[in-house]
Write an enzyme that holds these catalytic residues in place. Structure first.
Site, short mmCIF file in Angstrom:
data_model
loop_
_atom_site.label_atom_id
_atom_site.label_comp_id
_atom_site.label_asym_id
_atom_site.label_seq_id
_atom_site.Cartn_x
_atom_site.Cartn_y
_atom_site.Cartn_z
N MET A 171 0.67 -1.29 -0.07
CA MET A 171 0.06 0.08 0.02
C MET A 171 0.94 1.15 -0.02
O MET A 171 1.78 1.22 1.03
CB MET A 171 -0.90 -0.10 1.34
N TYR B 126 0.91 3.39 12.54
CA TYR B 126 0.52 3.43 11.16
C TYR B 126 -0.91 2.72 11.00
O TYR B 126 -1.80 2.54 12.14
CB TYR B 126 1.38 2.39 10.29
N GLU B 127 -1.54 2.98 9.76
CA GLU B 127 -3.06 2.89 9.39
C GLU B 127 -3.73 3.76 10.12
O GLU B 127 -4.93 3.46 10.40
CB GLU B 127 -3.50 1.30 9.75
N GLY B 128 -3.43 5.18 10.04
CA GLY B 128 -4.05 6.08 10.88
C GLY B 128 -3.61 6.09 12.44
O GLY B 128 -4.02 5.10 13.09
#
Length: 560
Positions: free
Chosen positions: A161, A428-430
């Site tokens: 990603m 990570y991932e927000g």
């Protein structure tokens, strides 16, 4: 200390605490019988205990390296990944039409927890591939699906990603990567992406990058971004890896933890790519991947908590130091303060796992039934699962180091690795702050309906419980009042108290799950009583913080 997969605990949660029994009652998951789930978890446990865990330390001590443009992974990783691919674990929830197992996210979440406990650095690779599979299933055209999905599901190829750029971290809309259309229907992608987990490696024959970029007519900000699939090697007419694409690994980051996971800086130089989904709708397509990835990251936090707790308990049972003042234990597990730490570790880990799997069941039920209430429940639980799960991973791993004492600070014991590895997960991932703001922002836009529905479940558990139920009821009432305050307040007032609000909600849910567990197994009463007596009182202070507003924060001065 050798990791042991907690399959018995997972099965108990699914069978007696959560609504997982509803899954095989749906047409979508009719074949997901308890026997099948048992078999899947048993096989995953064997893989994790026998293959992934043995090379975990090697990944920490011998990080992935970039030499002459080629990434070499840690010793044992390629063989371990081959075992993951051979077992079909990357495609456990993927569409059977393309070779996937089609199992519920609930089962995948259990497997992902085990894999992350055994070897977090390596497990990130199939986790990202799972996310890419889901994004392509929902948004790619049939041609892209036919080429990419079978290879990703089989583990022949892996997925990444690509969002972050040097000037665009959480503010993805500030990205500068460009996409120029070509005459053959493809696009030329130019730009640099950073922090790309498993951005390059030597374990699979090809790597498929999902890349956010802006078309020439793309508006500034997130609404002008499109999504593209950009392979490391361009597939030939038979779908096999052909000529190398113009994607270059500039460097690998030197990180605090997850050393075995190559985190790459990637340069796309007129690289050939194909659009996934509609023009300028890239963020919506990418969020298909990110939402379930947030649950996956939350389970990584649970995984590090579980592994750190197992190591701490093993050490406490073996270490002789001083003379405990109560009981028959001769080792430090008999000391009251050590037991305090272990009890907190156990309660937090149990709570985080239950939240994560409850979220997974809700996602599956929403998928299987289309019921908007299940969908709302899943959406509300997702930021809690991610943030509380990863916070728990860090806190429990930190306590694990403390239980080890001075030896916890020595790398030889391995206790420090759990803390170092876990520390990235709240970011990570927000980041967890963003998760909390999402919770009090978008997730309360329904006027608090989803939140109050969950609190209604908590109140029913409290009514059926013993004396601890009264304490749970009081905490839930306080949280209900705070929810009403959030709904009535302006955005920045809510944001100022979002993090304590999320944690308060998680702790209340923990009391709910642990007391439900007691109804099925009375031997679980001591842990439930500990949670209610020692963790639920924190809800009072957390709710006060949640309603504190912005005045105190903006009155502070931070000298340069």
């Amino acid at each position: 200390m050798t990791y042991r997969a907690p399959t018995t605990e997972m099965r108990f949660l699914l069978d007696h605490v959560l609504d997982a029994g509803k899954l095989p009652e749906t047409d979508r998951f009719a074949e997901t019988t308890p026997d099948l789930v048992d078999a899947i978890l048993s096989e995953a446990a064997k893989l994790c205990e026998g293959v992934l865990d043995p090379c975990r330390r090697a990944g920490d001590l011998s990080p992935a390296e970039l030499t002459n443009g080629v990434v070499q992974t840690s010793p044992g990783f390629a063989e371990a990944f081959a075992a993951i691919a051979e077992g079909g674990w990357s495609g456990i929830s993927a569409d059977p039409e393309y070779g996937g197992m089609g199992l519920p996210i609930t089962v995948t979440s259990c497997v992902n927890e085990m894999m992350s406990s055994a070897n977090l650095a390596l497990s990130l690779c199939p986790l990202l591939t799972q996310g890419q599979i889901e994004a392509l299933e929902h948004h790619a055209n049939d041609e892209i699906k036919a080429i990419y999905l079978p290879k990703l599901i089989s583990g022949q190829w892996t997925g990444t990603m690509n969002l972050t750029e040097p000037q665009a971290g959480s503010d993805v809309g500030a990205l500068r990567t460009k996409a120029e259309p070509d005459d053959d229907g493809s696009y030329r992608i130019t730009g640099q992406k950073i922090y790309i987990t498993w951005g390059d490696h030597d374990m699979a024959e090809n790597i498929s990058h999902l890349v956010l970029a802006r078309l020439p007519d793309g508006k500034p900000g997130p609404k002008g971004i499109s999504l593209f699939v950009v392979p490391k090697f361009i597939p030939d007419e038979d779908g096999k890896p052909g000529v190398a694409n113009t994607v270059r690994t500039v460097s690998l980051e030197e990180k605090m933890g997850i050393h075995g996971s190559p985190t790459a800086v990637l340069s796309f130089e007129d690289a050939k790519g194909w659009m996934v989904g509609e023009p300028h709708q890239g963020m919506a397509a990418m969020f298909t991947m990110m939402n379930n990835a947030r649950l996956g990251v939350g389970m990584q936090g649970v995984a590090q908590a579980e592994a750190a707790m197992q190591a701490a308990v093993a050490y406490a049972r073996d270490r002789v130091q001083g003379r405990p003042l109560q009981g028959d234990e001769k080792t430090i597990i008999g000391h009251a303060d050590v037991r305090r730490m272990l009890a907190r570790m156990a309660a937090l880990t149990a709570t985080a796992r239950a939240i994560g799997l409850d979220c997974a069941v809700s996602i599956d039920m929403a998928t299987a039934t289309g019921d908007p209430d299940w969908k709302a429940r899943a959406a509300f639980l997702t930021p809690i699962a991610k943030a509380f799960g990863t916070d728990t991973g860090c806190e429990v791993a930190d306590l694990g180091v403390q239980v080890h004492g001075g030896m916890g600070y020595i790398e030889e014991t391995g206790a420090a690795q759990y803390l170092r590895d876990a520390r990235i997960t709240p970011i990570y991932e927000g980041t967890n702050g963003i998760q909390a703001m999402d919770m009090v922002g978008r997730k309360l836009m329904d006027g608090g309906k989803a939140a109050m529905a969950l609190l209604g479940e908590v109140q029913r558990t409290a009514a059926d419980a013993c004396e601890a139920g009264q304490q749970l009821k009081m905490a839930a009432n306080m949280l209900s009042e705070t929810t009403e305050w959030m709904v009535a307040s302006e955005a920045n007032q809510r944001f100022a108290g979002a993090v304590p609000y999320l944690r308060a909600f998680a702790l209340v849910l923990g009391g709910h799950y642990l007391l439900k567990a007691v109804a099925a197994d009375e031997s679980r009463l001591p842990l439930a009583r500990y949670h209610v007596a020692q963790l639920l009182p924190e809800v009072t202070g957390l709710c006060a913080q949640a309603r504190g507003g912005t005045d105190l924060l903006y009155a502070l001065d931070f000298p340069a």
